[in-house]
Design a protein around this motif. Sequence first.
Motif, PDB file in Angstrom:
ATOM      1  N   TYR A 127      48.914  34.775  51.650  1.00 45.34           N
ATOM      2  CA  TYR A 127      48.667  36.221  51.579  1.00 45.34           C
ATOM      3  C   TYR A 127      48.325  36.760  52.965  1.00 45.34           C
ATOM      4  O   TYR A 127      47.488  36.190  53.675  1.00 45.34           O
ATOM      5  CB  TYR A 127      47.522  36.519  50.604  1.00 45.34           C
ATOM      6  CG  TYR A 127      47.941  36.404  49.157  1.00 45.34           C
ATOM      7  CD1 TYR A 127      48.343  37.522  48.434  1.00 45.34           C
ATOM      8  CD2 TYR A 127      47.948  35.163  48.513  1.00 45.34           C
ATOM      9  CE1 TYR A 127      48.732  37.419  47.106  1.00 45.34           C
ATOM     10  CE2 TYR A 127      48.336  35.049  47.190  1.00 45.34           C
ATOM     11  CZ  TYR A 127      48.730  36.178  46.487  1.00 45.34           C
ATOM     12  OH  TYR A 127      49.124  36.073  45.182  1.00 45.34           O
ATOM     13  N   GLU A 170      53.072  36.742  50.246  1.00 45.27           N
ATOM     14  CA  GLU A 170      52.814  38.019  49.599  1.00 45.27           C
ATOM     15  C   GLU A 170      52.106  38.922  50.603  1.00 45.27           C
ATOM     16  O   GLU A 170      51.108  38.532  51.217  1.00 45.27           O
ATOM     17  CB  GLU A 170      51.922  37.835  48.362  1.00 45.27           C
ATOM     18  CG  GLU A 170      52.577  37.119  47.214  1.00 45.27           C
ATOM     19  CD  GLU A 170      53.644  37.962  46.513  1.00 45.27           C
ATOM     20  OE1 GLU A 170      53.640  39.203  46.687  1.00 45.27           O
ATOM     21  OE2 GLU A 170      54.482  37.378  45.803  1.00 45.27           O
ATOM     22  N   HIS A 171      52.667  40.133  50.785  1.00 47.48           N
ATOM     23  CA  HIS A 171      52.053  41.091  51.699  1.00 47.48           C
ATOM     24  C   HIS A 171      51.294  42.146  50.902  1.00 47.48           C
ATOM     25  O   HIS A 171      51.829  42.713  49.951  1.00 47.48           O
ATOM     26  CB  HIS A 171      53.116  41.771  52.573  1.00 47.48           C
ATOM     27  CG  HIS A 171      53.741  40.846  53.558  1.00 47.48           C
ATOM     28  ND1 HIS A 171      55.067  40.492  53.525  1.00 47.48           N
ATOM     29  CD2 HIS A 171      53.207  40.168  54.600  1.00 47.48           C
ATOM     30  CE1 HIS A 171      55.334  39.653  54.515  1.00 47.48           C
ATOM     31  NE2 HIS A 171      54.209  39.447  55.179  1.00 47.48           N
ATOM     32  N   LEU A 172      50.056  42.417  51.320  1.00 49.94           N
ATOM     33  CA  LEU A 172      49.219  43.415  50.652  1.00 49.94           C
ATOM     34  C   LEU A 172      48.842  44.517  51.637  1.00 49.94           C
ATOM     35  O   LEU A 172      48.997  44.372  52.854  1.00 49.94           O
ATOM     36  CB  LEU A 172      47.965  42.749  50.086  1.00 49.94           C
ATOM     37  CG  LEU A 172      48.234  41.639  49.050  1.00 49.94           C
ATOM     38  CD1 LEU A 172      46.922  41.003  48.615  1.00 49.94           C
ATOM     39  CD2 LEU A 172      48.991  42.191  47.842  1.00 49.94           C
ATOM     40  N   THR A 203      45.185  31.946  52.851  1.00 47.96           N
ATOM     41  CA  THR A 203      45.458  32.822  53.982  1.00 47.96           C
ATOM     42  C   THR A 203      44.826  32.220  55.223  1.00 47.96           C
ATOM     43  O   THR A 203      44.041  31.263  55.149  1.00 47.96           O
ATOM     44  CB  THR A 203      44.908  34.240  53.745  1.00 47.96           C
ATOM     45  OG1 THR A 203      45.362  35.117  54.791  1.00 47.96           O
ATOM     46  CG2 THR A 203      43.386  34.257  53.722  1.00 47.96           C
ATOM     47  N   HIS A 262      44.669  32.911  43.902  1.00 49.31           N
ATOM     48  CA  HIS A 262      46.110  33.134  43.839  1.00 49.31           C
ATOM     49  C   HIS A 262      46.875  32.461  44.982  1.00 49.31           C
ATOM     50  O   HIS A 262      48.091  32.336  44.909  1.00 49.31           O
ATOM     51  CB  HIS A 262      46.415  34.630  43.853  1.00 49.31           C
ATOM     52  CG  HIS A 262      45.804  35.365  42.702  1.00 49.31           C
ATOM     53  ND1 HIS A 262      45.760  34.850  41.419  1.00 49.31           N
ATOM     54  CD2 HIS A 262      45.203  36.579  42.634  1.00 49.31           C
ATOM     55  CE1 HIS A 262      45.169  35.708  40.616  1.00 49.31           C
ATOM     56  NE2 HIS A 262      44.807  36.771  41.330  1.00 49.31           N
ATOM     57  N   GLU A 295      50.308  43.634  55.025  1.00 50.78           N
ATOM     58  CA  GLU A 295      51.725  44.010  55.113  1.00 50.78           C
ATOM     59  C   GLU A 295      52.151  44.307  56.543  1.00 50.78           C
ATOM     60  O   GLU A 295      53.213  43.905  56.990  1.00 50.78           O
ATOM     61  CB  GLU A 295      51.986  45.234  54.234  1.00 50.78           C
ATOM     62  CG  GLU A 295      53.447  45.616  54.138  1.00 50.78           C
ATOM     63  CD  GLU A 295      53.677  46.716  53.125  1.00 50.78           C
ATOM     64  OE1 GLU A 295      54.847  46.969  52.822  1.00 50.78           O
ATOM     65  OE2 GLU A 295      52.697  47.313  52.648  1.00 50.78           O
ATOM     66  N   CYS A 325      51.304  29.802  47.942  1.00 46.86           N
ATOM     67  CA  CYS A 325      51.640  31.147  48.399  1.00 46.86           C
ATOM     68  C   CYS A 325      50.603  31.609  49.422  1.00 46.86           C
ATOM     69  O   CYS A 325      49.408  31.437  49.233  1.00 46.86           O
ATOM     70  CB  CYS A 325      51.650  32.101  47.202  1.00 46.86           C
ATOM     71  SG  CYS A 325      51.938  33.804  47.671  1.00 46.86           S
ATOM     72  N   ARG A 329      56.522  30.936  50.951  1.00 50.80           N
ATOM     73  CA  ARG A 329      56.324  32.066  50.049  1.00 50.80           C
ATOM     74  C   ARG A 329      55.147  32.900  50.563  1.00 50.80           C
ATOM     75  O   ARG A 329      54.030  32.402  50.698  1.00 50.80           O
ATOM     76  CB  ARG A 329      56.041  31.570  48.634  1.00 50.80           C
ATOM     77  CG  ARG A 329      55.860  32.705  47.625  1.00 50.80           C
ATOM     78  CD  ARG A 329      55.473  32.170  46.266  1.00 50.80           C
ATOM     79  NE  ARG A 329      54.934  33.212  45.418  1.00 50.80           N
ATOM     80  CZ  ARG A 329      54.170  32.995  44.369  1.00 50.80           C
ATOM     81  NH1 ARG A 329      53.853  31.742  44.044  1.00 50.80           N
ATOM     82  NH2 ARG A 329      53.725  33.997  43.625  1.00 50.80           N
TER      83      ARG A 329
END
Length: 283
Positions: free
Chosen positions: A186, A211-213, A230, A227, A189, A184, A209
């Motif tokens: 990161y 994930e946007h933070l 990046t 996790h 966003e 995944c 996959r």
Amino acid sequence: MDWKTIPSLASLRAFDGAARTGSLSEAARSLNVTHAAISQHLRALEAEFGVPLLDRTGKGVIPTAAGQILGSALADGFDRIAAGIEALRGEIAGRPLTVATTPTFAENWLMPRLGSFWAAHPEVEIALKPANRLADIAGGEADLAIRYGSGAWPGLQAEKLAPATFVVVASPTFTKINTLPACCWYFVERGFEHRKWAISHGLVTEGTRIEHLDSNALVLSAVRAGHGLTAQTRANVDADLASGALVALGEFEDEGAGYFLVTRAGEPSPALKAFTSWLKTDI
């Protein structure tokens, strides 16, 4: 004010200089022009008003009655202008140097190093403006911005500070238990150079996959915790790589792009000169 009714500023300055000093030669020296230029301006001014403004004496010049009226008004006006300019310069000199950059660059690269700048320049106050959006340099929002890009910002001066070296990073524990294709990624966003770079290099595709933070600080926290991984600019993760909190899975230089020092056009202030010189030697 109707500027068309007012004589040229050059002729008014020439008359003011002659009236103050009582000498055409002194007026020429104070304005850094020739004696002939002062004489020409005075002749043009007297021709415009249709009356003599200065009486020539053996030792110099003295204002006539009409010249005294003009000289008094000019002395008051020019003195007020000079006082206003001095006040503005004092206001500018007393303000902190405002530096705009991304929160991650400020936190991970700039803040840990600022102590060395303040040790060398304790007289310079720095106000950091961390934000992901680009600061309005032309509008005076900041004195300096450290921006990523190609260096093309119309109306602004841009000097390349460093090439943009991107690093794919993950925690040591993550690399031991995961393989790259299934992991995944990161990212922040909002649209950010890290994600754009990863996409442009084919590391992130439609099936990846992601994930946007909300912030890059959260991205790095998630990656340090194992996790996922990046892509970051090298300056953002130097400390993590040095401490072993993160490991580099690949390093790439983004050709044609980099980090730039962006300022308004014109002569920089002494504080800005000192800060940019320090940045260029410390990067």
